[in-house]
Write an enzyme that holds these catalytic residues in place. Structure first.
Site, PDB file in Angstrom:
ATOM      1  N   LYS A  70       0.813  -1.146  -0.118  1.00  0.00           N
ATOM      2  CA  LYS A  70      -0.209   0.028   0.149  1.00  0.00           C
ATOM      3  C   LYS A  70       0.882   1.377   0.005  1.00  0.00           C
ATOM      4  O   LYS A  70       0.191   2.380  -0.483  1.00  0.00           O
ATOM      5  CB  LYS A  70      -1.080  -0.149   1.157  1.00  0.00           C
ATOM      6  CG  LYS A  70      -0.229  -0.036   2.629  1.00  0.00           C
ATOM      7  CD  LYS A  70      -1.167   0.148   3.745  1.00  0.00           C
ATOM      8  CE  LYS A  70      -0.466  -0.075   5.076  1.00  0.00           C
ATOM      9  NZ  LYS A  70       0.140  -1.181   5.255  1.00  0.00           N
ATOM     10  N   HIS A 198       1.223  -3.764  15.025  1.00  0.00           N
ATOM     11  CA  HIS A 198       1.625  -2.586  14.041  1.00  0.00           C
ATOM     12  C   HIS A 198       1.721  -1.641  15.291  1.00  0.00           C
ATOM     13  O   HIS A 198       0.728  -0.984  15.691  1.00  0.00           O
ATOM     14  CB  HIS A 198       0.675  -2.205  13.112  1.00  0.00           C
ATOM     15  CG  HIS A 198       1.570  -1.534  12.020  1.00  0.00           C
ATOM     16  ND1 HIS A 198       1.937  -0.355  12.281  1.00  0.00           N
ATOM     17  CD2 HIS A 198       1.600  -1.715  10.690  1.00  0.00           C
ATOM     18  CE1 HIS A 198       2.439   0.236  11.163  1.00  0.00           C
ATOM     19  NE2 HIS A 198       2.273  -0.814  10.053  1.00  0.00           N
ATOM     20  N   GLU A 275       6.591  -5.795   8.421  1.00  0.00           N
ATOM     21  CA  GLU A 275       5.690  -5.096   7.269  1.00  0.00           C
ATOM     22  C   GLU A 275       6.295  -3.864   7.019  1.00  0.00           C
ATOM     23  O   GLU A 275       5.699  -2.584   7.197  1.00  0.00           O
ATOM     24  CB  GLU A 275       4.535  -5.052   7.558  1.00  0.00           C
ATOM     25  CG  GLU A 275       3.738  -6.366   7.822  1.00  0.00           C
ATOM     26  CD  GLU A 275       2.364  -6.465   8.479  1.00  0.00           C
ATOM     27  OE1 GLU A 275       1.777  -5.313   8.611  1.00  0.00           O
ATOM     28  OE2 GLU A 275       1.815  -7.256   8.920  1.00  0.00           O
ATOM     29  N   GLY A 277       7.254  -0.377   5.057  1.00  0.00           N
ATOM     30  CA  GLY A 277       6.725   0.275   3.741  1.00  0.00           C
ATOM     31  C   GLY A 277       7.748   1.499   3.526  1.00  0.00           C
ATOM     32  O   GLY A 277       8.432   1.470   2.498  1.00  0.00           O
ATOM     33  N   TYR A 344      -3.083  12.639   4.158  1.00  0.00           N
ATOM     34  CA  TYR A 344      -3.575  11.411   4.746  1.00  0.00           C
ATOM     35  C   TYR A 344      -2.307  10.701   5.501  1.00  0.00           C
ATOM     36  O   TYR A 344      -2.541   9.896   6.362  1.00  0.00           O
ATOM     37  CB  TYR A 344      -3.843  10.264   3.333  1.00  0.00           C
ATOM     38  CG  TYR A 344      -4.619  10.623   2.569  1.00  0.00           C
ATOM     39  CD1 TYR A 344      -5.871  11.231   3.085  1.00  0.00           C
ATOM     40  CD2 TYR A 344      -4.687  10.511   1.290  1.00  0.00           C
ATOM     41  CE1 TYR A 344      -6.923  11.659   2.112  1.00  0.00           C
ATOM     42  CE2 TYR A 344      -5.489  10.945   0.281  1.00  0.00           C
ATOM     43  CZ  TYR A 344      -6.795  11.350   0.890  1.00  0.00           C
ATOM     44  OH  TYR A 344      -7.734  11.785   0.030  1.00  0.00           O
ATOM     45  N   ASP A 345      -1.191  11.203   5.273  1.00  0.00           N
ATOM     46  CA  ASP A 345      -0.186  10.552   6.038  1.00  0.00           C
ATOM     47  C   ASP A 345       0.512  11.468   7.177  1.00  0.00           C
ATOM     48  O   ASP A 345       1.483  11.301   7.628  1.00  0.00           O
ATOM     49  CB  ASP A 345       1.035  10.150   5.169  1.00  0.00           C
ATOM     50  CG  ASP A 345       2.105   9.272   5.684  1.00  0.00           C
ATOM     51  OD1 ASP A 345       1.731   8.256   6.270  1.00  0.00           O
ATOM     52  OD2 ASP A 345       3.283   9.306   4.992  1.00  0.00           O
TER      53      ASP A 345
END
Length: 489
Positions: A70, A198, A275, A277, A344-345
């Site tokens: 993603k 997470h 995980e 990213g 969004y981030d």
């Protein structure tokens, strides 16, 4: 200029003397593959991506990386990481299919979305993707009906209050609810193989990992007492991917390795995955945008007041001779495009200028705006820059994470294209990674306009050159298991 062609992607080869500024300058002249010469564009450095692989395996040798698709599902990124034998964290049918299309074995995929669409579960079952995550009772019943034989990883709620993007508000089973959920999984005869957590995307407190690993050990011990194998620990994401991060990646590794040594020592039989990213892609992409419009306003006579943005440079009257000017610049990418990361981030970005200025050039209060007809489309509410002219280029580095993946074409503004580059020392390794793609190097007929290596001259330089991988000190390893896939370079 030398070009590497491999299957469905091309990358221009750069030398040790080449900097990011040189590559951007070249693309301003050699722009025939852009619809318009002043369109915004990305530079994607494959060398930076490969260097991150080396960094991960050096600092977290016991942890297998499963790249979070993603974050940036760019086909070139996925292809290179697949060749490096990383695993993949997928959240949907489309992401799983994209990875499988690269020839990745289903065992290298974790369907890491605790709340899945039924049809996506069926698809995963059909394709043999059996490693999944869950965090609620309804998901147990749903999966029991559709896919009764997956290898489930229980998603544990952790404290992610310090994270850039908190995931605990949406996902994760509270530890107080753990006994009930494990008992229910036992009752339904589902195979729970481990624990996943997470700490939030863009974690800002390395200690969170240590606490979460300890809690995971307690949960796994409880699962073992119920008869589950519990031989997988997934420590999720949250790792920084750029040098400007508040906490360096190495600090996270220290905490993680210490906690793993205490609670999951070597030889304990637990497989450990993660995980990552943004760690892999954040610093690999640089974005160049063009100044399309310029507005001069009075700095101290602001018409609009925004409580949360006291320093906002916004539309106002033009300054007279007695008033300090401020500048509003409009560029051809914004929050509806690559800068969606600001919304969004919760990212922050820093502008750098392509055109050099002397130190004595004055700077002014400045705001930078995207191209759409929406007042929300604001990239920088306030910064100090010299006066710019329409047609100049502004450069933003560390733009690889959660940018192009969520960009739209709102108002008809197209997404920037990406030019991929690769260090010359990496060419033999890429050829070894893709032996079936008839990888080769050729020379284009265009003249190169590379300048001399760029030296920072102001507080807003383009300070980083693309990654240069030395043949004397860099050996490339793949994951699962770690074996050399190319000669030293």
């Amino acid at each position: 200029m030398e070009k590497l062609v491999s299957g469905n992607f091309e990358a221009e080869v750069y030398s040790r003397e080449t900097g990011v500024r040189d590559i951007i300058e070249d693309k301003l002249v050699n722009n025939s593959d852009r619809e318009d010469s002043d369109d915004a564009f990305f530079i994607g450095d494959i060398g930076d991506l490969v260097a991150k692989q080396k960094k991960w395996l050096t600092h977290l040798p016991r942890v297998e990386p499963f790249y979070a698709v993603k974050c940036n599902p760019d086909p070139v990124i996925l292809k290179v990481l697949a060749a490096l034998k990383t695993g993949f964290d997928c959240a949907s049918k489309a992401e799983i299919q994209a990875v499988l299309n690269l020839g990745v074995h289903p065992s290298r995929i974790i369907f890491a979305n605790p709340c899945k669409q039924k049809s996506h579960i069926r698809f995963a079952a059909e394709k043999g993707v059996s490693m999944m995550t869950l965090d609620n009772e309804a998901e147990l019943y749903k999966v029991k009906q559709i896919f009764p034989k997956p290898n489930w990883c229980y998603v544990m709620l952790t404290d992610d209050s310090s994270a850039q993007c908190q995931l605990g508000i949406k996902f994760g089973c509270h530890t107080k609810h753990t006994p009930f959920l494990l008992d229910k999984a036992k009752e339904l005869e589902l195979n729970v193989i481990g624990v996943s957590f997470h700490v939030g995307s863009g974690c800002r407190d390395a200690r969170t990992f240590g606490e979460a690993i300890q809690d995971a050990k307690d949960t796994m011990d409880r699962g073992k007492r119920l008869g589950f194998q519990m031989n997988l620990l997934d420590i999720g994401g949250g790792y920084p991917g750029q040098a400007s991060a508040n906490i360096p990646f190495e600090r996270f590794c220290e905490v993680i390795n210490e906690a793993l040594a205490e609670h999951f020592p070597p030889g304990c039989g637990t497989r450990i995955i993660a995980e990552p990213g943004r760690f892999y892609v954040a610093s690999a992409f640089t974005l160049a945008v063009n100044v399309t419009t310029k507005r001069v306003v009075a700095r101290d006579l602001q018409t609009f007041k925004v409580p949360e943005s006291e320093d906002l440079v916004s539309n106002s009257v033009a300054p007279d001779r007695c008033e300090e000017p401020a500048f509003m610049y409009y560029v051809n990418d914004g929050v509806y495009g690559s800068f969606n990361c600001l919304l969004y981030d919760h990212a922050t970005v820093e502008p750098a200028l392509l055109k050099e200025r002397d130190d004595c050039v004055p700077t002014f209060s400045t705001s930078i705006w995207g191209p759409s007809c929406d007042g929300l489309d604001r990239i920088m509410e306030h910064c100090l820059l010299p006066e710019l002219e329409v047609g100049e280029w502004i450069v933003f580095q560390d733009m690889g994470a959660y940018t192009m993946c969520a960009g739209s074409e709102f108002n008809g503004f197209k997404r920037p294209i990406c030019y991929y580059v690769i260090p010359e020392t990496l060419v033999p390794v890429i050829q070894n990674l893709f032996p079936d793609d008839n990888t080769y190097a050729c020379y284009t007929c265009k003249e190169s306009t590379h300048l001399a290596p760029y030296s920072p001259t102001r507080a807003i330089p383009i300070a980083r050159s693309p990654s240069i991988i030395d043949s004397d000190d860099f050996t490339l390893y793949s994951c699962s298991p770690p074996i050399t896939v190319g000669a030293e370079f």
